[in-house]
Write a protein that holds these residues in place. Structure first.
Motif: not given
Length: 238
Positions: A119, A140, A146-151
């Protein structure tokens, strides 16, 4: 090494140990020493090293300490193993010190692998130093907190692919998650993919490998393991 003696750079270290082998990824079984850095930018509830970052359960003032880059370099070069694995936590959080450490290790002829969650993009200087990146994007289920945009950060995944020195390693608990890996492979042109079962118990790892062997092989991926868990269970420093 002389160029490092005046940097004043320090790294926050969780632990370091030698006399072991790389337990995961393409170099599984290769003699290695490890430098585990503290701090992480993700919050994965199944994480097997929460003592490196989880301040709700661990006191990082006790679990981690600072060491000068040249001290870490001297320690690593005093180990008999050629392979030095820098892991975490998330090592790329401490980019400046990490880069100088890798430069010193590579100048001394050591092979370096950096374990990363993929990331944070590596700097040009770090890539030029010549480590391998063992990139482990969080799927997932593993990253459900966490939201997908973070991971998953698309530009960063592309940056790792562009280095030509990245191998991708996924932790799964069931074969259905392979479809998620395949989607990432297609979206970002991932190569050198290995899949390993989640777990910190030898029997769980073996059972997971038996379940995954067929589906992983059919996808054309490498079946990975957690060799250190098979040998020593959840013992730290192995």
């Amino acid at each position: 090494m002389s160029t490092l003696q005046h940097t004043g750079l320090r790294l926050r270290v969780s632990e370091k140990f030698g006399g072991t082998v790389q337990g995961e990824g393409p170099s599984t079984g290769v003699p290695a020493c490890f430098i585990r850095l503290a701090l992480c930018n993700l919050i994965c509830s199944p994480c097997d090293t929460p003592y490196t970052w989880d301040t709700t359960r661990f006191d990082l003032r006790k679990e981690a300490h600072y060491e000068n880059v040249e001290e870490l370099l001297a320690w690593a070069l005093d180990q008999p193993e050629d392979l030095v694995v820098v892991t975490g936590g998330e090592p790329l959080i401490q980019m400046a010190g990490l880069t100088e450490l890798v430069k010193g290790l590579r100048a001394a002829g050591r092979t370096v692998e950096i374990e990363t969650n993929g990331t944070i993009a590596p700097s040009e200087a770090l890539v030029a130093a010549g480590p391998y990146f063992n990139v482990s994007p969080k799927l997932s289920r593993f990253g459900a907190a966490m939201p997908e945009t973070r991971r998953l950060v698309p530009d960063v995944l592309r940056a790792f692919v562009t280095t030509g020195r990245s191998r991708f390693k996924f932790v799964v608990s069931e074969a259905a998650e392979l479809a998620e890996i395949a989607a990432l492979e297609a979206a970002y042109a991932l190569t050198d993919i290995s899949v390993m079962p989640e777990g910190t118990d030898p029997e769980v790892i073996l059972a997971g490998m038996r379940t995954l062997e067929g589906p992983v092989r059919e996808r054309g991926y490498r079946l990975g393991t957690r060799l250190h868990v098979l040998l020593w269970g959840d013992e730290r420093g192995r």
